[in-house]
Design a protein around this motif. Structure first.
Motif, PDB file in Angstrom:
ATOM      1  N   LYS A 174       0.854  -1.197   0.000  1.00 51.45           N
ATOM      2  CA  LYS A 174       0.000   0.000   0.000  1.00 51.45           C
ATOM      3  C   LYS A 174       0.886   1.242   0.000  1.00 51.45           C
ATOM      4  CE  LYS A 174      -3.983   0.320   2.439  1.00 51.45           C
ATOM      5  NZ  LYS A 174      -4.826   0.610   3.638  1.00 51.45           N
ATOM      6  N   ARG A 175       0.685   2.091  -1.026  1.00 54.88           N
ATOM      7  CA  ARG A 175       1.533   3.256  -1.217  1.00 54.88           C
ATOM      8  C   ARG A 175       1.280   4.348  -0.183  1.00 54.88           C
ATOM      9  NH1 ARG A 175       4.103   3.841  -6.056  1.00 54.88           N
ATOM     10  NH2 ARG A 175       3.868   6.101  -6.087  1.00 54.88           N
TER      11      ARG A 175
ATOM     12  N   PRO B 145      -6.492  -6.877  -3.538  1.00 58.80           N
ATOM     13  CA  PRO B 145      -7.022  -5.861  -2.620  1.00 58.80           C
ATOM     14  C   PRO B 145      -7.471  -4.622  -3.393  1.00 58.80           C
ATOM     15  CG  PRO B 145      -4.640  -5.776  -2.623  1.00 58.80           C
ATOM     16  CD  PRO B 145      -5.025  -6.931  -3.512  1.00 58.80           C
ATOM     17  N   GLU B 146      -8.244  -3.770  -2.749  1.00 56.77           N
ATOM     18  CA  GLU B 146      -8.720  -2.520  -3.354  1.00 56.77           C
ATOM     19  C   GLU B 146      -8.463  -1.373  -2.384  1.00 56.77           C
ATOM     20  OE1 GLU B 146     -12.843  -2.920  -4.361  1.00 56.77           O
ATOM     21  OE2 GLU B 146     -12.433  -4.514  -5.812  1.00 56.77           O
TER      22      GLU B 146
ATOM     23  N   TRP C  25       4.453  -4.862   2.696  1.00 57.19           N
ATOM     24  CA  TRP C  25       4.318  -5.760   1.546  1.00 57.19           C
ATOM     25  C   TRP C  25       3.621  -7.031   1.956  1.00 57.19           C
ATOM     26  CZ3 TRP C  25       5.332  -3.450  -2.816  1.00 57.19           C
ATOM     27  CH2 TRP C  25       6.268  -2.408  -2.849  1.00 57.19           C
TER      28      TRP C  25
ATOM     29  N   HIS D 278      -1.584   7.627  -3.259  1.00 55.75           N
ATOM     30  CA  HIS D 278      -1.574   7.381  -1.805  1.00 55.75           C
ATOM     31  C   HIS D 278      -2.695   6.408  -1.408  1.00 55.75           C
ATOM     32  CE1 HIS D 278      -1.844   8.100   2.529  1.00 55.75           C
ATOM     33  NE2 HIS D 278      -0.587   8.515   2.440  1.00 55.75           N
ATOM     34  N   SER D 279      -2.353   5.428  -0.562  1.00 60.64           N
ATOM     35  CA  SER D 279      -3.311   4.442  -0.012  1.00 60.64           C
ATOM     36  C   SER D 279      -3.811   3.422  -1.031  1.00 60.64           C
ATOM     37  CB  SER D 279      -4.519   5.129   0.640  1.00 60.64           C
ATOM     38  OG  SER D 279      -4.097   5.911   1.723  1.00 60.64           O
ATOM     39  N   THR D 280      -3.172   3.343  -2.197  1.00 58.73           N
ATOM     40  CA  THR D 280      -3.563   2.320  -3.172  1.00 58.73           C
ATOM     41  C   THR D 280      -2.500   1.220  -3.216  1.00 58.73           C
ATOM     42  OG1 THR D 280      -2.485   3.416  -5.046  1.00 58.73           O
ATOM     43  CG2 THR D 280      -4.776   4.036  -4.582  1.00 58.73           C
ATOM     44  N   PHE D 281      -2.914   0.046  -3.655  1.00 63.46           N
ATOM     45  CA  PHE D 281      -2.011  -1.106  -3.687  1.00 63.46           C
ATOM     46  C   PHE D 281      -1.272  -1.166  -5.026  1.00 63.46           C
ATOM     47  CE2 PHE D 281      -4.931  -2.148  -0.342  1.00 63.46           C
ATOM     48  CZ  PHE D 281      -4.146  -2.786   0.596  1.00 63.46           C
TER      49      PHE D 281
ATOM     50  N   CYS E 224       5.799   3.069   1.778  1.00 62.63           N
ATOM     51  CA  CYS E 224       4.942   1.884   1.694  1.00 62.63           C
ATOM     52  C   CYS E 224       4.508   1.456   3.092  1.00 62.63           C
ATOM     53  CB  CYS E 224       5.721   0.758   0.998  1.00 62.63           C
ATOM     54  SG  CYS E 224       4.828  -0.798   0.860  1.00 62.63           S
TER      55      CYS E 224
END
Ligand code: 8DG
Ligand code: MG
Ligand code: MG
Length: 145
Positions: A26-27, A123-124, A114, A33-36, A111
């Protein structure tokens, strides 16, 4: 930065495959930001795709990879995001040198951590450039799998 600073950049990201799973994190960076997203980063001057893939995965996760193979390239133009970006993104796949090695979160400012995710249960939300590929039914696994 003013608009004259905006240039396309070259990114390289890695589908690190283990069984039917891929490694995602997750960034925490401002872009996505907050996306995988996959491990990866910017191609450095003079670098081969293979060297860049191995270096970025090592820097970000501590993992050693092998069987690095070019998959595809996509043009990612996202001008409407909070921070506009344009990346020409090279996608490769790879596997672990040692299947027992576990990922470490070596860049905790970038991050949240991982983990392995089943390809049929991702994931979303996914990072937009990755989401676009998944939507297009792209599959990073070898034909045999
Ligand atoms: P570096 O300083 O290590 O070179 O860069 P980084 O901090 O690791 O950059 P990054 O944001 O992880 O990757 C660079 C760009 O690559 C990112 O801003 C947009 C593009 N990119 C995609 N898809 C993906 C993806 O799935 N994962 C990552 N990490 N980057 C991606 O287009
Ligand atoms: Mg990096
Ligand atoms: Mg990165």
């Amino acid at each position: 930065s003013n608009s004259q600073d905006l240039v396309p950049r070259v990114a390289l990201v890695v589908f690190l495959l283990k069984g039917k799973s891929v490694l995602l994190g997750k960034r925490l960076s401002s872009i996505g930001h907050s996306t995988f997203a996959l491990p990866g980063g910017h191609l450095e001057f003079g670098e081969t795709f293979e060297d860049c893939a191995a270096r970025e995965v090592k820097e970000e996760t501590g993992l050693d990879i092998q069987k690095i193979e070019f998959l595809t390239v996509t043009n990612n133009v996202f001008l409407e995001e909070p921070k506009p970006y344009h990346y020409v993104t090279i996608f490769v796949r790879a596997s672990l040198k040692d299947p027992l090695q576990t990922p470490q979160n070596l860049e905790p400012n970038k991050c949240a951590g991982w983990d392995w995710y089943q390809w049929n249960d991702l994931p979303e939300p996914l990072f937009r450039p990755l989401e676009v590929m998944v939507q297009s039914a792209f599959n990073p696994f070898p034909e045999s799998q």
